[in-house]
Scaffold this motif. Structure first.
Motif: not given
Length: 230
Positions: A134, A136, A141, A144, A147-148
């Motif tokens: 992603s 990401a 972010t 996030l 997830y990052c």
């Protein structure tokens, strides 16, 4: 790589990018083993076979790979590590089980699947691994962070892996999409395509592009963004 007659494994095949990638590979003449927790609806093709597999379970991955080789033949040419989950929110209220769910799927599952195919790839001196990360993986972010962290891990893993496998004739590509209109994070795609988001088919086309690159060329990373912004 000419995809006619090749065998590809696509994880997270149930919907979104995984399903679109399976369809694109079938259109290019490949046979596709779709791995996922649920079978994709409407993907009926004589060269497609679904194998129930939760990539978070390394024993399930090993079993799915054994079953794939039994049904589609020993030679496997492509692995698309697409299965992923995104759970967003501030870290001070983030649940440990959600953190582990993301790492178990996005990072550990990718490792299990990659490890499963490598002995065959090395025996063939041929293979291509596509890791779907992603954007990401390129910048943090707010809300996030978890997830990052997983997608930075996927990008780092991919970068190290292509250097490790290069001498064996195995290619590795990390695909990093931005906003894609899928069911990701519980979102529901609109009835009409959102011009401010990419479609799963766009990502699938980029994956096919990387796979069809000349033998002497490896596309190691692809960053993708919507052409229009709000």
């Amino acid at each position: 790589m000419d995809l006619t007659g090749k065998v590809a494994i696509v994880t997270g095949v149930s919907s979104g990018i995984g399903r679109a990638t399976a369809a694109a590979l079938l259109a290019c003449g490949a046979a596709v083993a779709g791995w996922g927790r649920t079978a994709p609806e409407g993907l009926d093709h004589d060269r497609f076979q679904f194998f129930a597999c939760d990539v978070r379970d390394e024993h399930a991955v090993a079993e799915a790979f054994t079953n794939t080789q039994r049904e589609l033949g020993l030679e496997i040419h492509v692995l698309v590590n697409n299965a992923g989950v995104g759970i967003f929110g501030p870290i001070d209220g983030f649940k440990s089980e959600d953190w582990h769910a993301m790492f178990d799927t996005n990072v550990n599952g990718l490792f299990y699947c990659t490890r499963a195919v490598l002995p065959q790839f090395k025996k063939q001196h041929e293979g291509h691994i596509i890791n779907v990360a992603s954007l990401a993986a390129t910048a943090g972010t707010a809300s996030l962070a978890g997830y990052c962290a997983t997608k930075y891990a996927v990008r780092g893993f991919s970068d190290a892996l292509f250097k490790e496998l290069r001498p064996d004739g195995i290619k590795v590509t990390c695909v990093m999409p931005g906003s894609v209109e899928t069911n990701f994070n519980g979102a529901t795609p609109g009835a009409a395509p959102d011009p401010h988001k990419m479609q799963p088919e766009d990502i699938a086309a980029a994956i096919v592009h990387a796979l069809e690159a000349p033998q002497a060329t490896m596309i190691s990373e692809i960053q993708m963004r919507p052409a229009q912004v709000k």
